[in-house]
Write a protein that holds these residues in place. Structure first.
Motif, PDB file in Angstrom:
ATOM      1  N   ASP A  58       0.790  -1.228   0.000  1.00  0.00           N
ATOM      2  CA  ASP A  58       0.000   0.000   0.000  1.00  0.00           C
ATOM      3  C   ASP A  58       0.828   1.286   0.000  1.00  0.00           C
ATOM      4  N   ILE A  59       2.120   1.207  -0.297  1.00  0.00           N
ATOM      5  CA  ILE A  59       2.928   2.421  -0.202  1.00  0.00           C
ATOM      6  C   ILE A  59       2.515   3.453  -1.237  1.00  0.00           C
ATOM      7  N   GLU A  60       2.650   4.709  -0.838  1.00  0.00           N
ATOM      8  CA  GLU A  60       2.472   5.841  -1.736  1.00  0.00           C
ATOM      9  C   GLU A  60       3.719   6.694  -1.610  1.00  0.00           C
ATOM     10  N   THR A  78       2.460   4.567   4.471  1.00  0.00           N
ATOM     11  CA  THR A  78       1.892   3.223   4.524  1.00  0.00           C
ATOM     12  C   THR A  78       1.042   3.083   5.783  1.00  0.00           C
ATOM     13  N   GLU A  79       0.159   2.112   5.775  1.00  0.00           N
ATOM     14  CA  GLU A  79      -0.619   1.783   6.969  1.00  0.00           C
ATOM     15  C   GLU A  79      -0.027   0.576   7.691  1.00  0.00           C
ATOM     16  N   ALA A  80       1.084   0.058   7.205  1.00  0.00           N
ATOM     17  CA  ALA A  80       1.708  -1.133   7.790  1.00  0.00           C
ATOM     18  C   ALA A  80       2.177  -0.865   9.221  1.00  0.00           C
ATOM     19  N   ASP A  81       2.289  -1.929  10.013  1.00  0.00           N
ATOM     20  CA  ASP A  81       2.803  -1.870  11.378  1.00  0.00           C
ATOM     21  C   ASP A  81       4.301  -1.558  11.310  1.00  0.00           C
ATOM     22  N   ILE A 125      13.835   6.634   8.593  1.00  0.00           N
ATOM     23  CA  ILE A 125      13.201   7.242   9.770  1.00  0.00           C
ATOM     24  C   ILE A 125      11.693   7.064   9.696  1.00  0.00           C
ATOM     25  N   ALA A 126      11.110   6.624  10.802  1.00  0.00           N
ATOM     26  CA  ALA A 126       9.651   6.566  10.916  1.00  0.00           C
ATOM     27  C   ALA A 126       9.200   7.906  11.481  1.00  0.00           C
ATOM     28  N   ALA A 127       8.540   8.685  10.654  1.00  0.00           N
ATOM     29  CA  ALA A 127       8.054  10.001  11.065  1.00  0.00           C
ATOM     30  C   ALA A 127       6.661   9.859  11.681  1.00  0.00           C
ATOM     31  N   PRO A 128       6.157  10.929  12.267  1.00  0.00           N
ATOM     32  CA  PRO A 128       4.814  10.864  12.873  1.00  0.00           C
ATOM     33  C   PRO A 128       3.742  10.462  11.864  1.00  0.00           C
ATOM     34  N   VAL A 129       2.653   9.936  12.372  1.00  0.00           N
ATOM     35  CA  VAL A 129       1.517   9.483  11.560  1.00  0.00           C
ATOM     36  C   VAL A 129       0.795  10.694  10.969  1.00  0.00           C
ATOM     37  N   THR A 130       0.331  10.573   9.729  1.00  0.00           N
ATOM     38  CA  THR A 130      -0.407  11.657   9.071  1.00  0.00           C
ATOM     39  C   THR A 130      -1.834  11.724   9.602  1.00  0.00           C
ATOM     40  N   ASP A 131      -2.562  12.751   9.188  1.00  0.00           N
ATOM     41  CA  ASP A 131      -3.965  12.908   9.587  1.00  0.00           C
ATOM     42  C   ASP A 131      -4.829  11.757   9.079  1.00  0.00           C
ATOM     43  N   GLU A 132      -4.406  11.132   7.987  1.00  0.00           N
ATOM     44  CA  GLU A 132      -5.164  10.017   7.406  1.00  0.00           C
ATOM     45  C   GLU A 132      -4.846   8.692   8.090  1.00  0.00           C
ATOM     46  N   GLY A 133      -3.969   8.698   9.101  1.00  0.00           N
ATOM     47  CA  GLY A 133      -3.631   7.471   9.812  1.00  0.00           C
ATOM     48  C   GLY A 133      -2.522   6.675   9.156  1.00  0.00           C
ATOM     49  N   ARG A 134      -1.857   7.240   8.168  1.00  0.00           N
ATOM     50  CA  ARG A 134      -0.752   6.560   7.491  1.00  0.00           C
ATOM     51  C   ARG A 134       0.567   7.039   8.092  1.00  0.00           C
ATOM     52  N   SER A 135       1.511   6.132   8.200  1.00  0.00           N
ATOM     53  CA  SER A 135       2.837   6.476   8.704  1.00  0.00           C
ATOM     54  C   SER A 135       3.711   6.939   7.546  1.00  0.00           C
ATOM     55  N   ILE A 136       4.570   7.890   7.836  1.00  0.00           N
ATOM     56  CA  ILE A 136       5.531   8.368   6.847  1.00  0.00           C
ATOM     57  C   ILE A 136       6.884   7.738   7.169  1.00  0.00           C
ATOM     58  N   ILE A 137       7.521   7.184   6.154  1.00  0.00           N
ATOM     59  CA  ILE A 137       8.850   6.607   6.309  1.00  0.00           C
ATOM     60  C   ILE A 137       9.765   7.344   5.355  1.00  0.00           C
ATOM     61  N   GLU A 138      10.836   7.934   5.907  1.00  0.00           N
ATOM     62  CA  GLU A 138      11.776   8.704   5.102  1.00  0.00           C
ATOM     63  C   GLU A 138      13.088   7.981   4.957  1.00  0.00           C
ATOM     64  N   PHE A 139      13.651   8.006   3.751  1.00  0.00           N
ATOM     65  CA  PHE A 139      14.933   7.392   3.441  1.00  0.00           C
ATOM     66  C   PHE A 139      15.875   8.508   2.976  1.00  0.00           C
ATOM     67  N   ASP A 140      17.024   8.619   3.619  1.00  0.00           N
ATOM     68  CA  ASP A 140      18.042   9.582   3.205  1.00  0.00           C
ATOM     69  C   ASP A 140      19.344   8.835   3.065  1.00  0.00           C
ATOM     70  N   ALA A 141      20.101   9.137   2.004  1.00  0.00           N
ATOM     71  CA  ALA A 141      21.352   8.398   1.790  1.00  0.00           C
ATOM     72  C   ALA A 141      22.396   9.263   1.106  1.00  0.00           C
ATOM     73  N   THR A 142      23.651   8.919   1.393  1.00  0.00           N
ATOM     74  CA  THR A 142      24.791   9.419   0.648  1.00  0.00           C
ATOM     75  C   THR A 142      25.412   8.200  -0.009  1.00  0.00           C
ATOM     76  N   LEU A 143      25.441   8.217  -1.328  1.00  0.00           N
ATOM     77  CA  LEU A 143      25.977   7.078  -2.063  1.00  0.00           C
ATOM     78  C   LEU A 143      27.478   7.241  -2.259  1.00  0.00           C
ATOM     79  N   ASN A 144      28.160   6.118  -2.462  1.00  0.00           N
ATOM     80  CA  ASN A 144      29.605   6.153  -2.732  1.00  0.00           C
ATOM     81  C   ASN A 144      29.854   6.728  -4.107  1.00  0.00           C
TER      82      ASN A 144
END
Length: 144
Positions: A58-60, A78-81, A125-144
């Motif tokens: 269900d990711i967006e 996502t709404e996943a646990d 990073i698991a960010a706070p839940v949105t108003d719609e009840g979905r969790s935000i997951i953020e990915f940040d990276a520095t590549l070689n």
């Protein structure tokens, strides 16, 4: 001298040209606005993200950025646990060639830090839940 009409060279220019045609413009714009940015997870994640990470169906995608040749930012909802998801991701990364640490004390929420093949350092990073009840997951990276 005969002058040729100039052709739009970039995608943006071609897209704007298509929008300016009344018969086609409305259809293109309606399609672009109506199409959700969710699909099979493997087809929407950035290519630097380890294939060991299995994403919920269900990711967006809410952010998808590349800055220069090495900085990457990516965010999904996502709404996943999240506890189960982060546990699975931690196990998957730890069982391969990645150096991993889990931080549950992070002031931003639960996070996983890792590095490995092609990745200098990355953080999920698991960010706070949105108003719609979905969790935000953020990915940040520095590549070689």
């Amino acid at each position: 001298m005969i002058s040729r009409p100039s052709r739009p060279a970039t995608f943006r220019a071609r897209f704007q040209a298509a929008l300016s045609r009344p018969a086609l413009g409305g259809a293109v714009l309606a399609l672009a606005l109506a199409m959700p940015i969710s699909a099979a997870a493997s087809s929407v994640v950035q290519d630097w993200i380890p294939s060991e990470l299995v994403f919920p169906d269900d990711i967006e995608v809410v952010t998808d950025r590349a800055i220069g040749s090495s900085i990457r930012m990516f965010a999904i909802t996502t709404e996943a646990d999240l506890n189960a998801l982060f546990g699975d991701w931690m196990d998957s990364l730890s069982s391969t060639d990645y150096s991993v640490s889990l931080n549950t004390e992070d002031r931003l929420g639960q996070s996983i830090e890792f590095s490995g093949p092609g990745i200098f350092n990355a953080k999920i990073i698991a960010a706070p839940v949105t108003d719609e009840g979905r969790s935000i997951i953020e990915f940040d990276a520095t590549l070689n």
